[in-house]
Write an enzyme that holds these catalytic residues in place. Structure first.
Site, PDB file in Angstrom:
ATOM      1  N   TRP A 132       4.384  -9.072  -1.807  1.00 38.79           N
ATOM      2  CA  TRP A 132       4.092 -10.453  -1.923  1.00 38.79           C
ATOM      3  C   TRP A 132       3.498 -10.848  -1.090  1.00 38.79           C
ATOM      4  O   TRP A 132       2.763 -12.202  -1.827  1.00 38.79           O
ATOM      5  CB  TRP A 132       5.610 -11.008  -2.253  1.00 38.79           C
ATOM      6  N   ASN A 133       2.959 -10.627   0.164  1.00 42.17           N
ATOM      7  CA  ASN A 133       2.553 -12.264   1.250  1.00 42.17           C
ATOM      8  C   ASN A 133       1.097 -12.033   0.440  1.00 42.17           C
ATOM      9  O   ASN A 133       1.163 -13.063   0.897  1.00 42.17           O
ATOM     10  CB  ASN A 133       2.863 -11.610   2.378  1.00 42.17           C
ATOM     11  N   LYS A 156       4.121  -0.642  -8.695  1.00 44.28           N
ATOM     12  CA  LYS A 156       5.155  -1.372  -8.395  1.00 44.28           C
ATOM     13  C   LYS A 156       4.828  -2.799  -7.223  1.00 44.28           C
ATOM     14  O   LYS A 156       4.170  -2.396  -6.132  1.00 44.28           O
ATOM     15  CB  LYS A 156       5.974  -0.372  -7.948  1.00 44.28           C
ATOM     16  N   HIS A 157       4.612  -4.107  -7.819  1.00 42.49           N
ATOM     17  CA  HIS A 157       4.565  -5.360  -6.697  1.00 42.49           C
ATOM     18  C   HIS A 157       5.519  -5.528  -6.338  1.00 42.49           C
ATOM     19  O   HIS A 157       7.602  -4.849  -7.002  1.00 42.49           O
ATOM     20  CB  HIS A 157       4.251  -6.545  -7.985  1.00 42.49           C
ATOM     21  N   SER A 159       9.493  -7.930  -6.468  1.00 36.56           N
ATOM     22  CA  SER A 159      10.447  -8.227  -7.447  1.00 36.56           C
ATOM     23  C   SER A 159       9.945  -9.593  -7.474  1.00 36.56           C
ATOM     24  O   SER A 159       9.820 -10.427  -8.500  1.00 36.56           O
ATOM     25  CB  SER A 159      11.500  -8.203  -7.141  1.00 36.56           C
ATOM     26  N   GLU A 230      -0.203   0.845   4.903  1.00 37.29           N
ATOM     27  CA  GLU A 230      -1.074  -0.058   5.832  1.00 37.29           C
ATOM     28  C   GLU A 230       0.306  -1.153   6.342  1.00 37.29           C
ATOM     29  O   GLU A 230       1.144  -1.876   4.727  1.00 37.29           O
ATOM     30  CB  GLU A 230      -1.750  -1.215   4.981  1.00 37.29           C
ATOM     31  N   CYS A 264       0.316  -9.246   7.637  1.00 37.18           N
ATOM     32  CA  CYS A 264       0.432  -8.045   8.731  1.00 37.18           C
ATOM     33  C   CYS A 264      -0.567  -8.362   9.280  1.00 37.18           C
ATOM     34  O   CYS A 264      -0.228  -8.132  11.133  1.00 37.18           O
ATOM     35  CB  CYS A 264       0.912  -7.445   7.553  1.00 37.18           C
TER      36      CYS A 264
END
Length: 460
Positions: A132-133, A156-157, A159, A230, A264
């Site tokens: 999500w970031n 798939k993202h 939620s 990643e 990250c």
């Protein structure tokens, strides 16, 4: 288990929207549709795919306002940084399009019986599992690359950014891609994991934590499916004996709080030699305490709320465990009162091994300050990590810094006297527990292709 999920604005703590999750069977149908699309899409010329990628770049730019609003509302990104993310995604599409025809062109070679052709052929449906970031960037960087290469994708993202997931799906359709070339699947993690075993899935790209990434890779490996990972990191930024301290302070503050500290490849461990430690600590503390925290829509806000309540609680728990193990507070480190999932700009010092602040990833605006004896000791501490995504070096001796970066710093990316996020023309990825494989910079075009040799014997 509930078949629906709601997204929550981390600034107002109000529900944005409720979404119905796909069943596993519905998700499998999407994979099958992607496979059917692949059989036609793989035959489309690279030149035509490139045209569609450039069309997508234009569509992204035209939809900037709505994309920015989704980032601000769903995960609390500061508005100015959301605009930068939109621009980056458009540039990734353009750069990848500009290099694709040459990168994927057949390569003629000779061999002892005649001539040969090396060709790069797509392999099928690529499953993406994304966080999500950076809710637009993470998806665009893997999907456009694979689509140009001739693969199709299902994604798939996370939620909490399902609104963005649906928007990206519509962007691809607006740009003119075939209906099932790209699909956002509103599924939970369990369903996504099950899809890895589907015969129609030929590869998996995952961005997220190292623990989950290893499980994804294990499931794929059981079926001889390639993965690109990643994963997280606790990137070290080294302030060496000859560093420009003012520059280091300014850059390190930016590199720690960017994207609300939820990046990250942001700076997390700050390793400063004894010579400069006190001066850096004083300036770093002053600069961190001047950061304005507040409404992510406001032009003068530097730090918005964390994306979810549970993420803030996890960060604070890591801070408390580090303090219990001997770390001390320089500033911040207290959960604020009031509405919104805010966490203040914070610094811990006396950070050492066997503390979360040293060993793990603090995914929020908390800096770990570590004193090193000298330059060599700083490099040793930097590499004393299970991670290896990015890092930084501050030194006035550029050649010395380059030598350290190239020969000694065990990461996938290194910044020297600066900080930068992803660049469209540079590879992005890490080593060790930060994963493997590279995306954008042209390198992602060949991650999920069949490098095929065709040998044509000379007839005498």
């Amino acid at each position: 288990m509930s078949n629906s999920i709601e997204t929550i604005n981390p600034f107002t703590e109000k529900t944005l929207k409720r979404y119905t999750l796909m069943t596993h069977q519905e998700a499998e149908v999407c994979v099958e549709k992607a496979n059917e699309c692949f059989e036609e899409w793989k035959l489309v010329s690279v030149a035509q795919r490139v045209k569609l990628a450039n069309a997508l770049a234009k569509v992204i730019e035209e939809n900037q306002d709505e994309l920015v609003q989704l980032m601000v509302d769903e995960m609390g990104k500061v508005q100015s940084q959301a605009k930068q993310e939109v621009a980056l995604c458009a540039e990734i599409c353009k750069y990848t399009a500009s290099t694709a025809e040459q990168a994927l062109a057949n390569e003629p070679r000779d061999y002892n019986q005649g001539r040969a052709i090396i060709t790069y052929q797509p392999i099928g449906v690529i499953l993406g599992i994304q966080p999500w970031n950076f809710p637009l960037y993470q998806v665009i960087r893997y999907s456009i690359t694979n689509l140009i290469a001739g693969n199709t994708t299902v994604m798939k993202h996370a939620s909490n950014v399902f609104g963005m997931a649906q928007k990206i799906h519509s962007l691809y359709e607006q740009a003119g891609f075939p209906k099932y070339a790209y699909q956002s699947l509103l599924v939970d993690g369990e369903t996504a994991s099950k899809l890895i075993s589907h015969d129609g899935i030929k590869g998996v790209t995952f961005t997220g934590s190292d623990n989950v990434g290893k499980m994804v890779a294990e499931e794929a490996a059981k079926r001889s499916k390639k993965t690109v990972l990643e994963l997280g990191s606790n990137d070290a930024y080294l302030v060496l004996d000859d560093a420009d301290i003012a520059l280091a302070i300014e850059t390190c503050v930016k590199a720690r709080i960017i994207n609300n500290g939820e990046t990250c490849v942001s700076a997390k461990r700050f390793i400063v030699t004894e010579k400069n430690y006190d001066e850096f600590k004083l300036g770093f503390k002053q600069a961190m305490m001047q950061i304005k925290m507040g409404d992510p829509r406001a032009e003068d806000t530097h730090l918005g709320p964390m994306a979810r309540k549970d993420l803030r609680e996890k960060l604070h728990d890591q801070v408390k465990k580090s303090i219990a193990a001997g770390a001390t507070i320089v500033c911040g480190c207290e959960m604020p009162d009031g509405k919104g999932f805010f966490y203040p700009p914070s610094i811990l010092e006396n950070v050492s091994p066997n503390m979360p602040a040293y060993d793990d990833e603090l995914f929020g605006p908390v800096a770990a300050l570590i004193k090193a004896k000298d330059d060599n000791d700083a490099m040793r501490i930097a590499n004393d990590s299970r991670y290896g995504l990015g890092g930084g070096i501050f030194s006035k001796n550029e050649e010395y810094a380059i030598e350290l970066a190239v020969k000694h710093f065990n990461t996938g990316m290194v910044n020297i006297n600066g900080y930068g996020l992803a660049q469209p023309n540079l590879p992005f990825g890490g080593v060790k527990n930060s994963g493997y494989g590279r995306e954008h910079g042209g390198f992602g075009l060949k991650e999920f292709v069949n490098i095929k040799s065709v040998m044509i014997a000379e007839i005498k």
